[in-house]
Enzyme design. Structure first.
Site, short mmCIF file in Angstrom:
data_model
loop_
_atom_site.label_atom_id
_atom_site.label_comp_id
_atom_site.label_asym_id
_atom_site.label_seq_id
_atom_site.Cartn_x
_atom_site.Cartn_y
_atom_site.Cartn_z
N HIS A 100 0.81 -1.22 0.00
CA HIS A 100 0.00 0.00 0.00
C HIS A 100 0.84 1.27 0.00
O HIS A 100 0.29 2.36 -0.19
CB HIS A 100 -0.97 -0.01 1.19
CG HIS A 100 -2.31 0.57 0.86
ND1 HIS A 100 -3.46 0.27 1.55
CD2 HIS A 100 -2.69 1.44 -0.11
CE1 HIS A 100 -4.48 0.92 1.04
NE2 HIS A 100 -4.04 1.65 0.02
N ASP A 122 -9.96 -0.52 3.72
CA ASP A 122 -8.80 -1.22 4.26
C ASP A 122 -9.14 -1.69 5.67
O ASP A 122 -9.93 -1.07 6.37
CB ASP A 122 -7.63 -0.22 4.31
CG ASP A 122 -6.26 -0.86 4.46
OD1 ASP A 122 -6.17 -1.93 5.07
OD2 ASP A 122 -5.28 -0.26 3.99
N HIS A 124 -6.82 -1.58 7.83
CA HIS A 124 -5.92 -0.71 8.58
C HIS A 124 -6.02 0.71 8.07
O HIS A 124 -6.35 0.94 6.90
CB HIS A 124 -4.47 -1.19 8.43
CG HIS A 124 -4.28 -2.66 8.66
ND1 HIS A 124 -4.43 -3.60 7.64
CD2 HIS A 124 -3.98 -3.36 9.77
CE1 HIS A 124 -4.22 -4.81 8.12
NE2 HIS A 124 -3.95 -4.70 9.42
N ASP A 126 -3.40 2.85 7.94
CA ASP A 126 -2.13 3.24 7.32
C ASP A 126 -1.82 4.71 7.61
O ASP A 126 -1.32 5.45 6.75
CB ASP A 126 -2.15 2.99 5.81
CG ASP A 126 -2.32 1.51 5.48
OD1 ASP A 126 -2.04 0.67 6.35
OD2 ASP A 126 -2.76 1.19 4.36
N HIS A 139 4.46 0.63 4.45
CA HIS A 139 3.10 0.38 3.96
C HIS A 139 2.04 0.68 5.04
O HIS A 139 0.85 0.72 4.71
CB HIS A 139 2.95 -1.05 3.41
CG HIS A 139 2.74 -2.12 4.44
ND1 HIS A 139 2.01 -3.26 4.20
CD2 HIS A 139 3.18 -2.23 5.71
CE1 HIS A 139 2.01 -4.04 5.27
NE2 HIS A 139 2.72 -3.44 6.20
N ASP A 225 -7.59 -2.05 -0.47
CA ASP A 225 -6.63 -3.03 0.06
C ASP A 225 -7.35 -4.36 0.22
O ASP A 225 -8.42 -4.43 0.83
CB ASP A 225 -6.10 -2.53 1.40
CG ASP A 225 -4.95 -3.37 1.96
OD1 ASP A 225 -5.03 -4.61 1.88
OD2 ASP A 225 -4.00 -2.78 2.50
N ASP A 227 -6.94 -6.70 2.14
CA ASP A 227 -7.18 -7.20 3.50
C ASP A 227 -8.40 -6.59 4.16
O ASP A 227 -8.73 -6.95 5.29
CB ASP A 227 -5.93 -7.08 4.38
CG ASP A 227 -5.55 -5.66 4.76
OD1 ASP A 227 -6.41 -4.77 4.76
OD2 ASP A 227 -4.35 -5.43 5.06
N GLU A 270 -2.06 -4.97 -2.23
CA GLU A 270 -1.80 -5.94 -1.17
C GLU A 270 -2.29 -7.36 -1.47
O GLU A 270 -2.57 -8.14 -0.55
CB GLU A 270 -2.36 -5.46 0.18
CG GLU A 270 -1.71 -4.18 0.71
CD GLU A 270 -0.32 -4.38 1.31
OE1 GLU A 270 0.15 -5.55 1.33
OE2 GLU A 270 0.28 -3.39 1.76
#
Length: 298
Positions: A100, A122, A124, A126, A139, A225, A227, A270
């Site tokens: 990312h 996402d 997360h 980030d 990332h 992303d 994830d 990702e």
């Protein structure tokens, strides 16, 4: 019908787990171009940004401030910006990662120096800086740097200062935050829809709020992303977090953003084929891109 430009950024320098550099190839193998052309779009693949092999680089030790491979990541992001600027005006860019950290290049390049809204989908945020990051992995820092926080070498990519206003960022699907990120997100006034909000409000209500926030924006970028998806449906990611978006939640979000007609550029990042099962995660990302770009049941 759109003119779509596909650009690969096969970089795995921003995190500690190998394999995500093969993400662009996996999504191309998942028939990204054919699927989008099947929707009536014109697609041109601009190939890949050149990324140095990790074994040829020296990683700065964590005790010296972390930020491993910073200069190489900076160069790749600058090359990404330049490649996006060279695409004709009106092209809808799709940037294939890679980890990312590529978003520092893709968002900056897609903005073309103008105000841009960012929908960060996402698990997360980030939103770490070098000072708050537990790992030093870049990332986990791209969104903070895009908002002007962190190392000046990354904040000032292409031009000095922040590329995105924090109030022009919406996070969706969040379920894993570091303590320092929580503080920064609150201080900067970033809109955050965690999985709890998704469970309580539902995707339609959240998509409506997102569309309203970016109504009238000339440029809106989705950074997706893999994830953010539940690991049961998207196993090919390096930082899985249980309890993510279901298949239908993810598609519904993309379908409603398509209906709102606000999105002008996209990241797909990702995807780690080494950890995947039969290219399932890459194919899922291709399907989500098709939903965002107008796939209809009838």
């Amino acid at each position: 019908m759109k003119q779509i430009g596909v650009l690969g950024v096969p970089m795995d320098l921003g995190q500690g787990r190998r394999g995500v550099d093969m993400g662009p190839s996996a999504m191309r193998y998942g028939r990204l171009q054919e699927v989008l052309e099947g929707l009536g779009h014109h697609v041109h693949d601009y190939g890949d940004i050149k990324v140095p092999v990790v074994e040829s680089l020296h990683r700065q030790p964590k005790e010296q401030g972390g930020m491993g491979y910073l200069e190489a990541i900076r160069t790749v992001c600058l090359d990404t910006i330049e490649a996006l600027h060279q695409m004709p005006a009106g092209v809808f860019p799709i940037v294939l990662g890679g980890d990312h950290s590529i978003a520092m290049g893709s968002v900056t390049g897609a903005s073309r120096g103008e105000r841009i809204g960012v929908i960060w989908v996402d698990a997360h945020a980030d939103f770490n800086t070098p000072q708050t990051s537990p790992s030093g992995n870049i990332h986990g820092m791209p969104l903070a740097h895009l908002c002007g926080l962190g190392d000046p070498r990354l904040v000032d990519l292409s031009r000095p200062g922040a590329k995105v206003r924090p109030e022009d960022v919406v996070l969706v699907g969040i379920r894993s935050l570091d303590t320092g990120e929580v503080k920064l997100l609150r201080e900067r006034g970033v809109t955050v829809f965690t999985m709890k909000e998704i469970d309580v409000q539902g995707i339609p209500a959240i998509a409506e709020q997102v569309a309203a926030q970016f109504d009238g924006f000339a440029r809106v970028h989705v950074s997706l992303d893999a994830d953010v998806l539940d690991p049961e449906i998207a196993p090919g990611v390096g930082t899985p977090v249980a309890g993510g978006l279901t298949y239908r939640e993810a598609h519904l979000l993309m379908e409603l953003l398509a209906d709102a007609q606000i999105v002008t550029s996209l990241d797909l990042v990702e995807v780690n084929p080494i950890l995947d099962i039969a290219n399932r995660t890459a194919r899922m990302m291709v399907e989500l891109a098709s939903s965002l770009l107008g796939k209809k049941i009838y």
